[in-house]
Design an enzyme around this catalytic site. Structure first.
Site, PDB file in Angstrom:
ATOM      1  CG  MET A 497      -2.397  -5.792  -1.733  1.00 33.78           C
ATOM      2  SD  MET A 497      -1.145  -5.495  -0.468  1.00 33.78           S
ATOM      3  CE  MET A 497      -0.007  -4.477  -1.565  1.00 33.78           C
ATOM      4  CB  CYS A 498      -5.730  -0.439  -4.350  1.00 27.40           C
ATOM      5  SG  CYS A 498      -4.373  -0.061  -3.368  1.00 27.40           S
ATOM      6  CB  THR A 499     -11.286  -1.287  -4.721  1.00 27.83           C
ATOM      7  OG1 THR A 499     -11.459  -1.972  -3.445  1.00 27.83           O
ATOM      8  CG2 THR A 499     -12.394  -1.844  -5.669  1.00 27.83           C
TER       9      THR A 499
END
Length: 626
Positions: A497-499
């Site tokens: 979900m996070c870069t």
């Protein structure tokens, strides 16, 4: 009255408005650049009631010859020498400079005595600190062998007649009155023993002519060697005009006579010294900021890239989709390049993890709209920035249309923003978010720049355009796909979900994306410039793929795919015809996009080919024993 040496007063006192230095700054950056040659200046003579001499005023119009077109004023033409370095200003031989300017006035005056009046400014402009140092000189000269003495001073009878003549002949400084009291323009052949000399006088001191009289009398004597006594009327605009009876000594008859010169202006303390001014505290800070921000850009045009078009960059209206790490860095780079109109779009809010990676946010922004906080930050950095933040959910292909009314509003707002801007940067987290802006950007014929990140890799590319050359059109972000984008955001773990990327990758991709954008603008073909052509900034690549594991960058080019899910002709034309009705179905059903674009048929053909390639032989007799 006993014979006495004539005393003179200063002819002019200079006064500079702040607009003069602002215009000097602009001209230095945009026109003069590295040149320190003389540039023309224009000023008008303004009578003074309080000073001992008339005034010469300088403002932003003093560089324009039209500023002295007024027939009701007396003008003076001079020059400014603006040095590139403070050392050049300091090391200048001031005496020799004045001597050279005096000789120029002398030579001009021999052709036309009215041109023996001039002024000259030397200056240095510190454009970073907005500080200026300058010094004005009014070249006064007298033949070294000439002595001028006064035998009598009286009032002038019927002075109004002479004042009217000078008022009607503003370009004249010297004239002649003949024995019949008729006034005419001066010429060396028009004077005789019964003539009188009229001089326009700018001094305000009683019975004391301005030092310009030395210029005129030196030229007069040089052209009339036999004249030893002369009556001179010093005509002023007020009631203090006077007549002097003068004796002129014999002079050396030299082809190139020697001149005694003076004329450097004294400062307010009565000393011969230059003046300085610090405008950073005197003028509108926003105006100073605006010119200072453009300073580095305009310096490019001095030597490195004289043909670069900075105005076309400044005039761009840029839409940034995604106000995260890429969006923040791209915004800063665009601002540094002079872009003044930015709109940032995002649907998220600032979290505590953002500020260290996304430079437009700080700790106190937590919970605020990303787009709005980023726009506010840009305005704090540079108040003249026209930055707007828009909180918006960009409709994504492959995601269920749960509320058609809201999604349609989002679509209409996105379409409105794309129409209002010239360039679109696609900087969102997912592939499917980029699909709709790619389609709309093509339909509206906009420049589209795409940047995407991996853990230790990045992609920067410019999209080809539907309206370009059909055979050589460059591909878009989706041209290498064999399927339409689908939902990639659901059912993801935290690390997905996070870069998750090496921190430096975003800076590299952002800067390259902006540099590609700027390079595109330097060619009139914009979207349709090929990778084989060059602009004033060099090549304009289609794709840049970087890999930090071995620190390499690949420059690639891929043509537009005829069955692309985003930029192919069938997709663009259906969207143009059906608009929201088609997009509503396409967002919910990626397979529809595949059918329209032709991807579905391509997949079927591939599957059929694969089936034929791996069709097992069932006849035992045809088996070969290995």
């Amino acid at each position: 009255m006993n014979e006495s040496t004539v005393k003179y007063s200063t002819a002019f006192r200079s006064f500079f408005d702040t607009s003069f230095f602002q215009e000097l700054s602009r001209l230095k950056l945009e026109v003069f650049k590295l040149s320190s040659e003389a540039q023309k200046l224009y000023s008008k003579v303004e009578p003074s009631k309080s000073s001992e001499s008339s005034h010469l005023f300088f403002n932003g119009n003093s560089f324009n010859p039209d500023s002295i077109s007024d027939a009701n004023s007396t003008s003076v033409i001079g020059s400014i020498f603006n040095f590139n370095k403070i050392e050049g200003f300091k090391d200048l031989d001031k005496h020799q400079f004045l001597q050279d300017r005096a000789i120029e006035s002398w030579e001009a005056g021999l052709d036309d005595i009215n041109k023996a009046v001039s002024f000259h400014v030397i200056s240095f402009a510190d454009l970073k600190k907005y500080k200026f140092i300058y010094w004005v000189c009014f070249p006064y000269f007298q033949l070294e062998s000439l002595e001028i003495s006064c035998t009598n001073v009286t009032e002038i009878e019927n002075c109004a007649k002479y004042q009217d003549w000078f008022n009607n002949n503003r370009s004249q400084w010297v004239s002649i009155v003949d024995s019949n009291c008729e006034i005419g323009s001066y010429s060396k052949n028009a004077f005789n023993k019964n003539s009188k000399l009229l001089i326009r006088d700018t001094s305000k001191m009683k019975n004391t002519p301005s030092a310009l009289a030395k210029n005129f009398l030196s030229i007069f004597k040089y052209q009339n060697l036999e004249v030893k006594e002369i009556s001179v009327y010093f005509v002023r605009e007020d009631d203090s005009s006077f007549q002097m009876s003068l004796k002129l000594s014999s002079i050396d008859n030299e082809v190139t006579p020697k001149l005694k010169t003076s004329g450097w202006e004294k400062n307010l303390l009565g000393r011969l010294a230059p003046l300085s001014i610090d405008l950073s505290t005197l003028i509108d800070p926003l105006k100073v900021a605006g010119q200072s921000v453009d300073l580095n850009l305009k310096l490019m045009k001095w030597r490195i890239a004289p043909d670069i078009d900075l105005d076309v960059i400044k005039e761009r209206k840029v839409l940034i989709l995604g106000a995260g790490t890429l969006g923040c860095y791209v915004s800063r780079s665009l601002m540094a390049w002079g872009v003044r109109k930015l709109t940032l779009v995002d649907n998220g809010t600032v979290s505590f993890s953002n500020p260290v990676r996304q430079p437009l946010f700080e700790f106190n922004d937590e919970g605020k709209s990303k787009a709005e906080a980023a726009a506010a930050s840009l305005k704090r950095i540079f108040p003249l920035m026209d930055a707007t933040g828009v909180t918006l959910n960009i409709p994504m292909i492959g995601h269920v249309v749960s509320n058609e009314e809201n999604i349609k509003k989002d679509y209409e707002k996105l379409l409105e923003l794309i129409k209002e801007h010239d360039t679109i940067f696609l900087l969102m987290d997912s592939r499917e978010t980029r699909w709709l802006p790619t389609v709309l950007g093509n339909i509206e014929n906009k420049i589209v720049i795409n940047a995407a990140l991996g853990f230790d890799s990045y992609l920067v590319m410019r999209h080809g355009n539907y309206y370009g050359n059909a055979e050589k059109r460059l591909g878009c972000y989706f041209c290498n796909d064999v399927v339409a984008p689908t939902d990639s955001l659901s059912d993801r773990t935290l690390d997905q979900m996070c870069t998750v990327t090496r921190p430096g990758v975003a800076l590299m991709a952002s800067s390259l994306a902006v540099e590609v954008f700027v390079s595109i603008l330097q060619d009139e073909k914009r979207n349709n410039i090929s990778t084989e052509e060059k602009t004033v900034l060099g090549e304009v690549p289609h794709q840049l793929r970087g890999f930090l594991n071995n620190f390499t960058t690949l420059k690639l080019e891929t043509p537009a795919y005829e069955h692309c899910s985003a930029c192919s002709k069938p997709i663009i034309e259906v969207c143009q015809e059906q608009g929201w009705e088609f997009l509503k179905q396409a967002l919910a059903d990626p397979l529809l996009v595949e059918r329209v674009s032709g991807l579905e048929k391509v997949k079927q053909e591939v599957e059929e080919l694969a089936a034929k390639s791996f069709d097992w032989v069932s006849d035992d007799e045809e088996l070969v024993e290995l």
